[in-house]
Design a protein around this motif. Structure first.
Motif, short mmCIF file in Angstrom:
data_model
loop_
_atom_site.label_atom_id
_atom_site.label_comp_id
_atom_site.label_asym_id
_atom_site.label_seq_id
_atom_site.Cartn_x
_atom_site.Cartn_y
_atom_site.Cartn_z
N LYS A 104 -8.73 11.49 0.23
CA LYS A 104 -8.28 11.13 1.23
C LYS A 104 -8.99 9.79 1.96
CE LYS A 104 -5.29 14.48 1.33
NZ LYS A 104 -3.91 14.20 1.01
N HIS A 105 -8.41 9.03 2.59
CA HIS A 105 -8.94 7.98 3.39
C HIS A 105 -9.56 8.65 4.78
CE1 HIS A 105 -6.19 5.96 0.65
NE2 HIS A 105 -7.47 5.25 0.37
N ALA B 14 -0.05 -3.29 3.60
CA ALA B 14 -0.72 -3.45 2.41
C ALA B 14 -1.64 -2.38 2.10
CB ALA B 14 -1.04 -4.85 1.70
N PHE B 15 -2.37 -2.06 3.11
CA PHE B 15 -3.52 -1.07 2.98
C PHE B 15 -3.06 0.24 3.04
CE2 PHE B 15 -5.25 -4.99 5.13
CZ PHE B 15 -6.31 -4.99 4.33
N ASP B 16 -4.10 1.23 2.32
CA ASP B 16 -3.59 2.82 2.29
C ASP B 16 -3.74 3.28 3.50
OD1 ASP B 16 -3.42 2.52 -0.35
OD2 ASP B 16 -5.62 3.08 -0.84
N PRO B 17 -2.96 3.97 3.95
CA PRO B 17 -3.24 4.47 5.45
C PRO B 17 -4.25 5.47 5.38
CG PRO B 17 -1.31 5.70 4.11
CD PRO B 17 -1.72 4.71 3.12
N ILE B 18 -4.69 5.51 6.74
CA ILE B 18 -5.91 6.38 7.12
C ILE B 18 -5.33 7.80 7.38
CG2 ILE B 18 -7.60 6.90 8.94
CD1 ILE B 18 -7.70 4.03 9.30
N ASP B 19 -5.90 8.68 6.40
CA ASP B 19 -5.35 10.02 6.47
C ASP B 19 -6.26 10.86 7.67
OD1 ASP B 19 -3.93 10.19 4.05
OD2 ASP B 19 -5.77 9.72 3.26
#
Length: 174
Positions: A139-140, A12-17
Motif C-alpha cells: 500500500k501507499h 498519474a500518481f498512485d493514490p494514497i491508501d
C-alpha cells in the motif's frame, strides 16, 4: 485550464491508501478527516494519540468537524479514522526504545523525528502495522510529519547515544 492540468497530473500518481499522523490537539485529525471527505478522497486515516485516550479524541474530533463545517456535516470520527494509543510513558516522555527508533530513522533516512509528536506517531503506528502486515503490505502510506524538531534539543545527548560514534558531530558555535 490550470485546474484540469493539475488534476490530470495528480491522476498519474498512485493514490494514497493510508495517511498516518500524530494527534496532539485533534486539529490535524479533524482537518484531514473533513478535508478528505469534502474532496472525495478515501485514504484510511490513522492518528496516534500522543496524550489522552483515543476516546477523548474521537469526541473532540466530532465536535471540531461539526464546527469546521458550520454544523452542516454530522461527524462520526470513528468512521473517518482510526486512532491508536501512543502516549507511551507520558506526554513528552521518551523511552529508550522510542529514542533508539528516532535515531535509527534519522540514520537510515535523514528524517528527524521528535519524541513528543512525530516520533511517537511513527513508532506506535509501526507497531500496529507490524501486528497487521497484510493490511499495509503493498500500500501507499503517507506519513504526515508535523514537525517538532525543536523538541530534539532537550534530548540531544540521549539521541546521540543511539547513533554510531564518529558518524555524528555536534556543531559548536562561538
Amino acid at each position: 485550464e490550470e485546474a484540469a492540468a493539475a488534476a490530470e497530473e495528480a491522476a498519474a500518481f498512485d493514490p494514497i491508501d493510508h495517511i498516518v499522523f500524530a494527534v496532539g490537539s485533534g486539529g490535524t485529525a479533524a482537518g484531514l478527516a473533513l478535508g478528505s471527505h469534502l474532496a472525495g478522497l478515501r485514504p484510511q486515516l490513522h492518528g496516534v494519540a500522543v496524550h489522552h485516550s483515543p476516546e477523548h479524541f474521537y469526541e473532540l474530533i466530532d465536535a471540531e468537524v461539526s464546527e469546521l463545517s458550520g454544523g452542516s456535516f454530522e461527524a462520526c470520527a470513528r468512521e473517518m479514522l482510526a486512532i491508536y494509543p501512543g502516549a507511551g510513558a507520558g506526554y513528552g516522555v521518551a523511552t529508550p526504545e522510542l529514542m533508539a527508533f528516532c535515531a535509527e530513522t534519522a540514520r537510515q533516512s535523514g528524517v528527524l523525528l521528535d519524541h513528543t509528536y512525530s516520533g511517537k506517531a511513527l513508532y506506535y503506528f509501526a507497531q500496529a502495522a507490524r501486528a497487521q502486515p497484510e493490511r499495509f503490505r503493498g500500500k501507499h502510506i503517507l506519513f504526515w510529519h508535523t514537525g517538532g524538531a525543536l523538541a530534539l534539543f532537550a534530548k540531544t545527548d540521549e539521541l546521540l547515544s543511539h547513533l554510531p560514534p564518529g558518524q555524528v558531530r555536534r556543531l559548536k558555535l562561538p
